[in-house]
Motif scaffolding. Structure first.
Motif, PDB file in Angstrom:
ATOM      1  N   HIS A 161       0.815  -1.218   0.000  1.00 21.56           N
ATOM      2  CA  HIS A 161       0.000   0.000   0.000  1.00 21.56           C
ATOM      3  C   HIS A 161       0.847   1.266   0.000  1.00 21.56           C
ATOM      4  CE1 HIS A 161      -3.039  -2.757   2.287  1.00 21.56           C
ATOM      5  NE2 HIS A 161      -3.080  -2.963   0.979  1.00 21.56           N
ATOM      6  N   GLU A 162       2.198   1.101  -0.281  1.00 16.79           N
ATOM      7  CA  GLU A 162       3.092   2.249  -0.234  1.00 16.79           C
ATOM      8  C   GLU A 162       2.963   3.083  -1.509  1.00 16.79           C
ATOM      9  OE1 GLU A 162       4.957   3.221   2.270  1.00 16.79           O
ATOM     10  OE2 GLU A 162       4.266   1.551   3.506  1.00 16.79           O
ATOM     11  N   PRO A 163       2.964   4.410  -1.387  1.00 19.43           N
ATOM     12  CA  PRO A 163       2.927   5.254  -2.585  1.00 19.43           C
ATOM     13  C   PRO A 163       4.291   5.250  -3.275  1.00 19.43           C
ATOM     14  CG  PRO A 163       3.129   6.617  -0.643  1.00 19.43           C
ATOM     15  CD  PRO A 163       2.956   5.215  -0.148  1.00 19.43           C
ATOM     16  N   ASP A 164       4.284   5.263  -4.611  1.00 19.95           N
ATOM     17  CA  ASP A 164       5.536   5.309  -5.356  1.00 19.95           C
ATOM     18  C   ASP A 164       5.732   6.707  -5.929  1.00 19.95           C
ATOM     19  OD1 ASP A 164       3.812   5.461  -7.543  1.00 19.95           O
ATOM     20  OD2 ASP A 164       3.905   3.307  -7.891  1.00 19.95           O
ATOM     21  N   LEU A 168       3.336  10.333  -6.214  1.00 16.52           N
ATOM     22  CA  LEU A 168       3.753  11.661  -5.758  1.00 16.52           C
ATOM     23  C   LEU A 168       3.734  12.668  -6.900  1.00 16.52           C
ATOM     24  CD1 LEU A 168       6.731  10.762  -3.383  1.00 16.52           C
ATOM     25  CD2 LEU A 168       4.307  11.005  -2.849  1.00 16.52           C
ATOM     26  N   LYS A 169       4.180  12.245  -8.080  1.00 15.17           N
ATOM     27  CA  LYS A 169       4.173  13.165  -9.221  1.00 15.17           C
ATOM     28  C   LYS A 169       2.736  13.509  -9.637  1.00 15.17           C
ATOM     29  CE  LYS A 169       8.672  11.982 -11.223  1.00 15.17           C
ATOM     30  NZ  LYS A 169       9.378  11.463 -12.397  1.00 15.17           N
ATOM     31  N   ALA A 170       1.865  12.533  -9.591  1.00 12.19           N
ATOM     32  CA  ALA A 170       0.459  12.807  -9.927  1.00 12.19           C
ATOM     33  C   ALA A 170      -0.150  13.796  -8.930  1.00 12.19           C
ATOM     34  CB  ALA A 170      -0.327  11.501  -9.942  1.00 12.19           C
ATOM     35  N   TYR A 171       0.201  13.613  -7.659  1.00 12.24           N
ATOM     36  CA  TYR A 171      -0.297  14.529  -6.626  1.00 12.24           C
ATOM     37  C   TYR A 171       0.230  15.948  -6.868  1.00 12.24           C
ATOM     38  CZ  TYR A 171      -1.524  16.243  -1.961  1.00 12.24           C
ATOM     39  OH  TYR A 171      -2.066  16.949  -0.922  1.00 12.24           O
ATOM     40  N   ASP A 172       1.543  16.058  -7.189  1.00 12.39           N
ATOM     41  CA  ASP A 172       2.121  17.378  -7.460  1.00 12.39           C
ATOM     42  C   ASP A 172       1.517  17.992  -8.712  1.00 12.39           C
ATOM     43  OD1 ASP A 172       3.724  17.261  -5.254  1.00 12.39           O
ATOM     44  OD2 ASP A 172       5.511  16.512  -6.310  1.00 12.39           O
ATOM     45  N   ALA A 173       1.242  17.160  -9.733  1.00 20.16           N
ATOM     46  CA  ALA A 173       0.634  17.678 -10.958  1.00 20.16           C
ATOM     47  C   ALA A 173      -0.756  18.252 -10.685  1.00 20.16           C
ATOM     48  CB  ALA A 173       0.558  16.569 -12.001  1.00 20.16           C
ATOM     49  N   ALA A 174      -1.519  17.567  -9.824  1.00 20.12           N
ATOM     50  CA  ALA A 174      -2.847  18.083  -9.466  1.00 20.12           C
ATOM     51  C   ALA A 174      -2.729  19.418  -8.732  1.00 20.12           C
ATOM     52  CB  ALA A 174      -3.586  17.049  -8.616  1.00 20.12           C
ATOM     53  N   TRP A 175      -1.743  19.520  -7.861  1.00 19.61           N
ATOM     54  CA  TRP A 175      -1.524  20.783  -7.158  1.00 19.61           C
ATOM     55  C   TRP A 175      -1.155  21.906  -8.134  1.00 19.61           C
ATOM     56  CZ3 TRP A 175      -2.349  23.188  -2.748  1.00 19.61           C
ATOM     57  CH2 TRP A 175      -2.701  22.426  -1.613  1.00 19.61           C
ATOM     58  N   ILE A 176      -0.326  21.591  -9.143  1.00 16.61           N
ATOM     59  CA  ILE A 176       0.073  22.611 -10.124  1.00 16.61           C
ATOM     60  C   ILE A 176      -1.161  23.166 -10.842  1.00 16.61           C
ATOM     61  CG2 ILE A 176       1.298  22.962 -12.308  1.00 16.61           C
ATOM     62  CD1 ILE A 176       3.383  20.964 -11.341  1.00 16.61           C
ATOM     63  N   HIS A 201       8.241  23.384  -3.924  1.00 14.40           N
ATOM     64  CA  HIS A 201       8.745  22.081  -3.507  1.00 14.40           C
ATOM     65  C   HIS A 201       7.560  21.169  -3.230  1.00 14.40           C
ATOM     66  CE1 HIS A 201      13.072  22.801  -3.139  1.00 14.40           C
ATOM     67  NE2 HIS A 201      12.719  24.048  -2.842  1.00 14.40           N
ATOM     68  N   GLY A 202       7.372  20.186  -4.095  1.00 19.62           N
ATOM     69  CA  GLY A 202       6.280  19.246  -3.932  1.00 19.62           C
ATOM     70  C   GLY A 202       6.738  17.985  -3.236  1.00 19.62           C
ATOM     71  N   LEU A 203       5.852  16.990  -3.248  1.00 20.68           N
ATOM     72  CA  LEU A 203       6.190  15.717  -2.620  1.00 20.68           C
ATOM     73  C   LEU A 203       7.282  14.969  -3.385  1.00 20.68           C
ATOM     74  CD1 LEU A 203       2.629  14.410  -1.674  1.00 20.68           C
ATOM     75  CD2 LEU A 203       4.279  15.601  -0.220  1.00 20.68           C
ATOM     76  N   SER A 204       7.346  15.142  -4.698  1.00 16.27           N
ATOM     77  CA  SER A 204       8.339  14.447  -5.528  1.00 16.27           C
ATOM     78  C   SER A 204       9.640  15.234  -5.637  1.00 16.27           C
ATOM     79  CB  SER A 204       7.772  14.205  -6.928  1.00 16.27           C
ATOM     80  OG  SER A 204       7.455  15.450  -7.554  1.00 16.27           O
ATOM     81  N   GLY A 205       9.693  16.419  -5.025  1.00 14.90           N
ATOM     82  CA  GLY A 205      10.904  17.221  -5.098  1.00 14.90           C
ATOM     83  C   GLY A 205      10.621  18.605  -5.643  1.00 14.90           C
ATOM     84  N   LYS A 206      11.656  19.246  -6.182  1.00 17.91           N
ATOM     85  CA  LYS A 206      11.524  20.588  -6.730  1.00 17.91           C
ATOM     86  C   LYS A 206      10.701  20.552  -8.012  1.00 17.91           C
ATOM     87  CE  LYS A 206      12.745  24.985  -7.330  1.00 17.91           C
ATOM     88  NZ  LYS A 206      12.312  26.082  -6.444  1.00 17.91           N
TER      89      LYS A 206
END
Length: 716
Positions: A161-164, A168-176, A201-206
């Motif tokens: 159930h760990e996020p990969d 994280l990139k999908a989450y940051d993309a939604a935030w963008i 600075h998102g979850l996946s980095g800068k």
């Protein structure tokens, strides 16, 4: 792709095979980056294998073809589903065992935590590059908790159930997009502008865009699949290299070796070489030049139609090199009768797999082949005949004769002078006197005979005979001495004095080189000689004879061949002028061949062990010196050249001396007899005188007694 290239560089692999998915244009955009990154570290892509998304039978054929090849380093850039089938098939074909290297890119490695046990079992020993996932900060912890809770409720059947990184990139993309919509106030033409202006600075980095493109991640994690999961070896950062951690005090290194021991496929105790001999191939076909000028380097002899012997220094070095390889390398030597350029080209034409011999490493031959490290000294030199430099020596006047000749001449002079002095001593008042005076006259007579006959002052025929013979011998010796000294004084003007290339070109002199070598073009294009003044020679004896007879003024040879030439003709020739930088002798292989690095390493081991120098000394010692005397230096004359004349002169003087002694003995005998006769006569005369005296006395006494007068005229 730079991280993948850094891994390849760390283990000194020179070729890789890339397996990618032929689905869309994404792979074609990535591969150029990998090719450039590999080229920067001295490696290259040997083969590209494109797999269709639903490969089945073609996958098996492709793997079988790769197994038969030499390259054992595979870079896999596939989707998770296709890579699963690839590794399953590779394990069946025993391509996940010792000697193989598998490197996976981010699309596969970033999902390795979600792979099932079967897939992990098929991927034992692979190295993977995955995007770095910074698991720090309160924001990430909140997200991590919420993600696990929701994912487990929606997908209870999943074990992981760990996020990969993709989550994280999908989450940051939604935030963008959300931030851009809020700032653009839902005006559509401003939405894209606000998206590319995102910087946070998102979850996946800068998260940042440059030229409408997302700035790529510059930190990757290196993982090694082993056991039931994988091991995190360390990190790779763009511009810094490998490190075990990302702290402020982290130590960076350009080599991955600092990350510790790697678990390779098959669990070997050594690092795979990255290549192997083709499984179904025949022994290496190695071409050997037949027309080598120096047989000490390469000699090909046809003992019969099926029996050909290959010997020489180059062959011995190659055999010693193969013994240093960590694997067995079968080979077959084949003769080649042609130029060296054509021989190297046969590698490009797939006629030969390698070339062994006295083949010089030159740039234009790299068009057809690749060379190992040279196993001989490199350079090009000019060989010229030795020119006498004795005309400036202070003792040159002694040079026409050897020391033995000078001593023998002085002895013969003194001997002849002594004989003449002895013969003329009784007839010439000048030869008498004190001992010192007589010694001076003897020496004067000894050397005066070299310049005059003095026949009118000699009284003995024996003296005249001795003088005539010695004067003849002295005349021959003086004329020979004059001729020899004149030759020595003028010898350096008899032939061309060659000190450098410019002197050769200015005098339009003829030069020579070996047939079939690269030197013809080099002499014309680089040293700017006239092509009409260059001659080819097919044997070392022809070289020597041409230099001796001044058919050529100089010969150009590579340094190793020049050393061998001078070892055989040790007195007649020398090296003149500078050494021109050209490659030494090396072994040639196909371009990009993985054998080059292994052979070069083994060759260096032979050199560093001293075995290479030992083989070279054996070859030089075997070249028997011909002791060719320089034609341009006149040799000193020894007594052997005048032995008959010395015997004639010495014999004549000895005969005269013996005759004189014989005559002297007879004269002494006559004088002795006469002396004895004179002594006898004197004794007889004394007796007669005494008898007469007594008679006279008696007569006188009688006369006195008889008073007779003595008449003095009366002869009593």
């Amino acid at each position: 792709m730079k991280a993948v290239a850094a891994i390849v560089e760390s283990w000194e692999w020179r070729q890789v095979t890339v397996i990618y998915e032929d689905r869309d244009s994404s792979a074609s955009r990535v591969l150029p980056h990998l090719s450039n990154a590999l080229r920067e570290v001295g490696a290259e892509i040997s083969q590209l294998v494109a797999l269709p998304p639903f490969a089945s039978s073609s996958l098996s054929k492709d793997l079988e073809r790769l197994k038969e090849g030499q390259c054992r380093v595979f870079v896999v850039h596939l989707s998770l589903s296709l890579s699963d089938r690839l590794f399953e098939m590779a394990k069946r074909k025993k391509m996940m065992e010792k000697g193989y290297v598998w490197i996976t890119t981010d699309p596969i490695t970033s999902l390795v935590h979600a792979m099932n046990a079967t897939t992990i079992s098929n991927m034992q020993g692979i190295l993977g590059v995955k995007s770095y996932l910074p698991e720090t900060g309160g924001h990430f912890k909140v997200f991590h908790h919420r993600f696990r809770k929701r994912f487990s409720s929606e997908h209870p059947e999943e074990d992981n159930h760990e996020p990969d990184i993709f989550a994280l990139k999908a989450y940051d993309a939604a935030w963008i997009v959300a931030i851009a919509m809020r700032e653009s106030k839902k005006v559509s033409h401003l939405l894209l502008e606000k998206v590319v202006q995102s910087d946070f600075h998102g979850l996946s980095g800068k998260v940042e865009f440059i030229d409408n493109k997302l700035v790529p991640v510059n930190i990757f994690q290196i993982v090694n699949v082993m056991g039931k999961s994988y091991r995190e070896l360390g990190f790779w950062s763009d511009g810094q290299g490998f490190s075990e951690n990302l702290t402020e005090n982290a130590a960076y290194n350009s080599s991955m070796r600092v990350l510790g021991q790697v678990f390779w496929p098959g669990a070997p105790l050594y690092t795979p070489s990255g290549w192997t001999l083709p499984i179904s191939s025949n022994p290496l076909r190695i071409g050997v030049p037949v027309g080598s000028l120096f047989k000490e380097y390469v000699s090909v002899k046809h003992q019969s139609e099926s029996n050909i012997s290959f010997t020489g220094f180059a062959i011995d070095v190659f055999k010693e090199t193969l013994e240093q390889l960590p694997f067995y390398l079968p080979y077959e030597l084949s003769p080649f009768n042609g130029t060296y350029n054509d021989l190297v080209e046969q590698i490009h034409l797939k006629i030969f797999d390698a070339v062994v011999g006295d083949v010089t490493i030159v740039a234009r031959r790299y068009q057809h082949a690749e060379f190992t490290h040279p196993y001989t000294e490199s350079g090009l030199v000019m060989i010229v005949p030795v020119i006498s430099k004795t005309s400036n020596r202070a003792w040159l006047f002694m040079k026409p004769f050897t020391m033995a000749m000078w001593i023998l001449t002085a002895v013969i002079n003194l001997y002849n002078g002594f004989v003449i002095w002895l013969l003329e001593r009784n007839n010439c008042p000048e030869l008498k006197g004190s001992v010192l005076n007589q010694m001076g006259m003897l020496i004067w007579l000894a050397f005066n005979t070299l310049f005059s006959l003095n026949g009118n002052r000699l009284h003995s025929n024996l003296s005249r005979m001795t003088m005539v013979v010695w004067l003849f011998v002295a005349l021959v010796i003086m004329q020979t001495y004059t001729a020899n000294l004149t030759s020595m004084l003028t010898v350096q003007h008899l032939g061309p004095t060659v000190t450098d290339v410019e002197a050769l070109k200015s005098s339009n002199a003829i030069i020579g080189h070996c047939t079939g070598s690269f030197l013809s073009k080099y002499l014309v294009d680089v040293l700017h000689f006239n092509a009409n003044n260059i001659k080819n020679f097919t044997s070392i004896e022809a070289f020597s004879q041409a230099l001796e007879t001044q058919e050529i003024a100089a010969a150009f040879l590579e340094v190793p061949l020049a050393n061998l030439f001078l070892a055989k003709y040790c007195k007649g020739f020398t090296i003149a002028g500078p050494t021109y930088k050209v490659g030494g002798f090396g072994f040639a292989f196909p371009k990009g061949s993985p054998l080059v690095s292994s052979i070069t390493e083994a060759l260096l081991k032979v050199s560093e062990s001293g075995r290479l120098h030992e083989l070279e000394n054996i070859m030089i010692a075997a070249a028997k010196c011909e002791d060719v005397e320089p034609d341009k230096e006149t040799p000193s004359l020894s007594p052997n050249s005048f032995l008959v004349l010395f015997i004639l002169s010495g014999g004549t003087s000895t005969v005269a001396l013996l005759v004189y002694i014989s005559c002297l003995d007879k004269s002494m005998l006559r004088r002795k007899i006469m002396w004895r006769l004179m002594k006898a006569a004197m004794r007889h005369w004394r007796r007669q005188k005494q008898r007469f005296s007594r008679r006279v006395s008696n007569v006188a006494e009688s006369a006195c007694n008889s008073r007779y007068t003595f008449d003095p005229q009366n002869r009593i």
